[in-house]
Design a protein around this motif. Structure first.
Motif, PDB file in Angstrom:
ATOM      1  N   ALA A   5       0.966  -1.151  -0.344  1.00 32.58           N
ATOM      2  CA  ALA A   5       0.081  -0.288  -0.159  1.00 32.58           C
ATOM      3  C   ALA A   5       1.075   1.604   0.496  1.00 32.58           C
ATOM      4  CB  ALA A   5      -1.119  -0.153   1.305  1.00 32.58           C
ATOM      5  N   THR A   6       2.210   1.791   0.414  1.00 29.27           N
ATOM      6  CA  THR A   6       2.934   3.276   0.498  1.00 29.27           C
ATOM      7  C   THR A   6       3.543   2.448  -0.663  1.00 29.27           C
ATOM      8  OG1 THR A   6       3.182   2.539   3.253  1.00 29.27           O
ATOM      9  CG2 THR A   6       5.044   3.404   1.647  1.00 29.27           C
ATOM     10  N   ASN A   7       3.705   1.593  -1.035  1.00 29.47           N
ATOM     11  CA  ASN A   7       4.194   1.912  -2.616  1.00 29.47           C
ATOM     12  C   ASN A   7       3.672   2.425  -3.644  1.00 29.47           C
ATOM     13  OD1 ASN A   7       7.060   0.604  -1.973  1.00 29.47           O
ATOM     14  ND2 ASN A   7       6.944  -1.640  -3.173  1.00 29.47           N
ATOM     15  N   ALA A   8       1.889   1.430  -3.661  1.00 33.57           N
ATOM     16  CA  ALA A   8       1.335   2.105  -4.560  1.00 33.57           C
ATOM     17  C   ALA A   8       0.909   4.201  -3.972  1.00 33.57           C
ATOM     18  CB  ALA A   8      -0.159   1.131  -4.145  1.00 33.57           C
ATOM     19  N   VAL A   9       0.726   4.635  -2.591  1.00 31.69           N
ATOM     20  CA  VAL A   9       0.828   5.614  -2.367  1.00 31.69           C
ATOM     21  C   VAL A   9       2.222   6.289  -3.253  1.00 31.69           C
ATOM     22  CG1 VAL A   9       0.664   7.185  -0.666  1.00 31.69           C
ATOM     23  CG2 VAL A   9      -0.808   5.321  -0.376  1.00 31.69           C
ATOM     24  N   SER A  42      -3.802   2.206 -10.591  1.00 34.42           N
ATOM     25  CA  SER A  42      -3.694   2.762 -12.168  1.00 34.42           C
ATOM     26  C   SER A  42      -2.481   3.315 -12.389  1.00 34.42           C
ATOM     27  CB  SER A  42      -4.747   3.358 -12.365  1.00 34.42           C
ATOM     28  OG  SER A  42      -4.543   5.147 -11.786  1.00 34.42           O
ATOM     29  N   HIS A  43      -1.233   3.565 -11.987  1.00 37.63           N
ATOM     30  CA  HIS A  43      -0.059   3.618 -12.338  1.00 37.63           C
ATOM     31  C   HIS A  43       0.284   2.912 -12.996  1.00 37.63           C
ATOM     32  CE1 HIS A  43       4.299   5.029 -13.308  1.00 37.63           C
ATOM     33  NE2 HIS A  43       3.163   6.423 -12.707  1.00 37.63           N
ATOM     34  N   PRO A  44       0.841   2.592 -14.478  1.00 32.72           N
ATOM     35  CA  PRO A  44       1.842   2.123 -15.692  1.00 32.72           C
ATOM     36  C   PRO A  44       2.164   1.220 -14.890  1.00 32.72           C
ATOM     37  CG  PRO A  44       1.758   4.365 -16.689  1.00 32.72           C
ATOM     38  CD  PRO A  44       0.736   4.336 -15.128  1.00 32.72           C
ATOM     39  N   ARG A  45       3.787   2.023 -14.613  1.00 36.30           N
ATOM     40  CA  ARG A  45       5.248   1.869 -14.657  1.00 36.30           C
ATOM     41  C   ARG A  45       4.843   0.494 -13.788  1.00 36.30           C
ATOM     42  NH1 ARG A  45       8.806   5.496 -11.603  1.00 36.30           N
ATOM     43  NH2 ARG A  45       8.065   4.651  -9.619  1.00 36.30           N
ATOM     44  N   PHE A  46       6.111  -0.473 -13.839  1.00 36.25           N
ATOM     45  CA  PHE A  46       6.298  -1.423 -12.771  1.00 36.25           C
ATOM     46  C   PHE A  46       6.952  -1.259 -12.351  1.00 36.25           C
ATOM     47  CE2 PHE A  46       3.718  -4.088 -15.121  1.00 36.25           C
ATOM     48  CZ  PHE A  46       4.013  -5.018 -15.292  1.00 36.25           C
ATOM     49  N   PRO A  47       7.118  -2.147 -10.568  1.00 40.02           N
ATOM     50  CA  PRO A  47       7.785  -1.536  -9.612  1.00 40.02           C
ATOM     51  C   PRO A  47       9.637  -2.069  -9.479  1.00 40.02           C
ATOM     52  CG  PRO A  47       6.716  -3.076  -8.737  1.00 40.02           C
ATOM     53  CD  PRO A  47       5.995  -3.242  -9.858  1.00 40.02           C
ATOM     54  N   LYS A  48      10.438  -1.808  -9.433  1.00 38.84           N
ATOM     55  CA  LYS A  48      11.506  -2.607  -9.180  1.00 38.84           C
ATOM     56  C   LYS A  48      12.654  -1.872  -8.259  1.00 38.84           C
ATOM     57  CE  LYS A  48      13.453   1.929 -11.624  1.00 38.84           C
ATOM     58  NZ  LYS A  48      13.299   2.787 -12.879  1.00 38.84           N
ATOM     59  N   ARG A  49      13.630  -2.512  -8.519  1.00 32.87           N
ATOM     60  CA  ARG A  49      14.454  -2.788  -7.151  1.00 32.87           C
ATOM     61  C   ARG A  49      15.571  -1.404  -7.258  1.00 32.87           C
ATOM     62  NH1 ARG A  49      17.531  -8.186  -4.950  1.00 32.87           N
ATOM     63  NH2 ARG A  49      15.689  -9.021  -6.437  1.00 32.87           N
ATOM     64  N   ARG A  94      13.309  -0.125  -0.029  1.00 31.26           N
ATOM     65  CA  ARG A  94      13.221  -0.936   0.381  1.00 31.26           C
ATOM     66  C   ARG A  94      12.243  -2.088   0.306  1.00 31.26           C
ATOM     67  NH1 ARG A  94      16.645   2.286   3.781  1.00 31.26           N
ATOM     68  NH2 ARG A  94      18.917   1.048   3.473  1.00 31.26           N
ATOM     69  N   GLY A  95      11.467  -1.243   0.020  1.00 33.72           N
ATOM     70  CA  GLY A  95       9.404  -2.054   0.392  1.00 33.72           C
ATOM     71  C   GLY A  95       9.840  -3.744  -0.252  1.00 33.72           C
TER      72      GLY A  95
END
Length: 158
Positions: free
Chosen positions: A52-56, A85-92, A103-104
């Motif tokens: 959830a923190t990452n999504a925010v 709804s953001h298109p960018r995938f998370p990355k390390r 570090r999430g």
């Protein structure tokens, strides 16, 4: 128990929503019989907090809401997903020793692997993404391949 139980909540992309997401999932887990003091419950609350923190934080205001889904499948696996709804995938991200964030996803991967679960990141039909974790439910035989991380890059069909 039923073959398939699910709970979902959509929240505004606001830091205050992180605790609401965590409380929603903890409430569903309690209804399904997982004691609040169980180690898995603590692990899931931490995973939800990080997702959830990452999504925010990482949607840069381009996702006004995020959705948290939790699904219990045949008392064998619990699936937790956060969709924005953001298109960018998370990355390390490289995290410096003095850095307070970044570090999430590492924490999520570690917790998932420790439980014998799986992490998946998939695009949604509307151009966003879902970051999901699947973990074995207590008392179930391990049915998930441990430490697997899958990042789906295929575009969804219209």
């Amino acid at each position: 128990m039923a073959d398939h139980l699910e709970a979902s909540v959509t929240l505004p992309s606001d830091p205050a929503s992180v605790s609401a997401a965590r409380a929603h999932v903890a409430g569903a887990l309690a209804e399904w019989g997982l004691p609040p003091d169980a180690e898995l419950c603590d692990t899931i609350r931490l995973i939800v907090s990080e997702l959830a923190t990452n999504a925010v934080q990482h949607t840069f205001g381009q996702s006004p809401t995020f959705t948290v889904d939790v699904v219990l499948i045949r008392d064998e696996r619990v699936h937790i997903g956060v969709t924005d709804s953001h298109p960018r995938f998370p990355k390390r991200l490289p995290a410096a020793v003095q850095q307070d964030n970044g570090r999430g996803l590492v924490i999520i991967r570690w917790l998932t692997a420790e439980c014998g679960g799986r992490l998946r990141i998939r695009p949604t039909r509307d151009g966003g993404k879902t970051v999901a974790v699947e973990l074995p439910w207590p008392g179930a035989a391990a049915t998930v391949q441990p430490t697997e991380t899958v990042i789906a890059v295929a575009q969804p069909e219209p």
